[in-house]
Design a protein around this motif. Sequence first.
Motif, PDB file in Angstrom:
ATOM      1  N   GLY A 100      35.969  43.964  34.525  1.00  0.00           N
ATOM      2  CA  GLY A 100      35.797  42.813  33.641  1.00  0.00           C
ATOM      3  C   GLY A 100      36.050  41.469  34.302  1.00  0.00           C
ATOM      4  O   GLY A 100      35.579  40.439  33.812  1.00  0.00           O
ATOM      5  N   GLN A 101      36.791  41.428  35.388  1.00  0.00           N
ATOM      6  CA  GLN A 101      37.136  40.153  36.018  1.00  0.00           C
ATOM      7  C   GLN A 101      35.906  39.431  36.576  1.00  0.00           C
ATOM      8  O   GLN A 101      35.723  38.236  36.336  1.00  0.00           O
ATOM      9  CB  GLN A 101      38.156  40.390  37.139  1.00  0.00           C
ATOM     10  N   LEU A 102      35.055  40.144  37.296  1.00  0.00           N
ATOM     11  CA  LEU A 102      33.865  39.495  37.849  1.00  0.00           C
ATOM     12  C   LEU A 102      32.927  39.051  36.732  1.00  0.00           C
ATOM     13  O   LEU A 102      32.367  37.949  36.792  1.00  0.00           O
ATOM     14  CB  LEU A 102      33.148  40.417  38.836  1.00  0.00           C
ATOM     15  N   GLN A 103      32.765  39.872  35.696  1.00  0.00           N
ATOM     16  CA  GLN A 103      31.906  39.473  34.573  1.00  0.00           C
ATOM     17  C   GLN A 103      32.415  38.189  33.932  1.00  0.00           C
ATOM     18  O   GLN A 103      31.627  37.312  33.562  1.00  0.00           O
ATOM     19  CB  GLN A 103      31.804  40.597  33.536  1.00  0.00           C
ATOM     20  N   ASN A 104      33.727  38.053  33.819  1.00  0.00           N
ATOM     21  CA  ASN A 104      34.309  36.834  33.279  1.00  0.00           C
ATOM     22  C   ASN A 104      33.984  35.639  34.181  1.00  0.00           C
ATOM     23  O   ASN A 104      33.603  34.570  33.695  1.00  0.00           O
ATOM     24  CB  ASN A 104      35.823  36.981  33.115  1.00  0.00           C
TER      25      ASN A 104
END
Length: 187
Positions: free
Chosen positions: A132-136
């Motif tokens: 989820g970090q990269l998508q954020n």
Amino acid sequence: MINHSEPEAGKLLISEPFLNDPHFTRSVILLVDTTPEGTLGMIINQPTALLVSDLLHDLVGADFPVYSGGPVNTELIHFIHRCPEKISEGQELAKGIFWGGNYEDFKRCMLEHTLSRDEIRVFIGYAGWDPGQLQNELSTNTWIVSDQYDADMVFNVDEAQLWRDVVVNMGPRYAHISQFPKNPNLN
């Protein structure tokens, strides 16, 4: 900068022009692994002052530059190459670009001086993102995802020019970004 492409192994992440993180300023990252557990990539345009022989003392004369792959696990060494006929078992990420491979092949090629600088890049550390970090970060336009490059850009383009060249190569929609100054306050 709006992303229309999903991050996947073999694609590039190009930092937005004013990203203020010292690890990622004007960086180009080759994604090497994307799984539900997270994403891993190598910053391909940040050379260090180190040579391979500085890190691997048994590889005397291996005067290839070492790149900072990212701030995670900086004691780990990774490499990408474009010579599967010399280094077997690498994972093909994109046409003509392989991640890792047989370490004994790597060592033999280094010791026998059968590799050229335009065939391999060696990294310490890597760039990593939790689920989820990269998508954020993509949703806040920190990165552009691109597959508009080839092996020659990765292995032959001067590191200082790579960010600009990759952005220009993405076409007229992005080319103007390459002209932005590093520090807009100096404009």
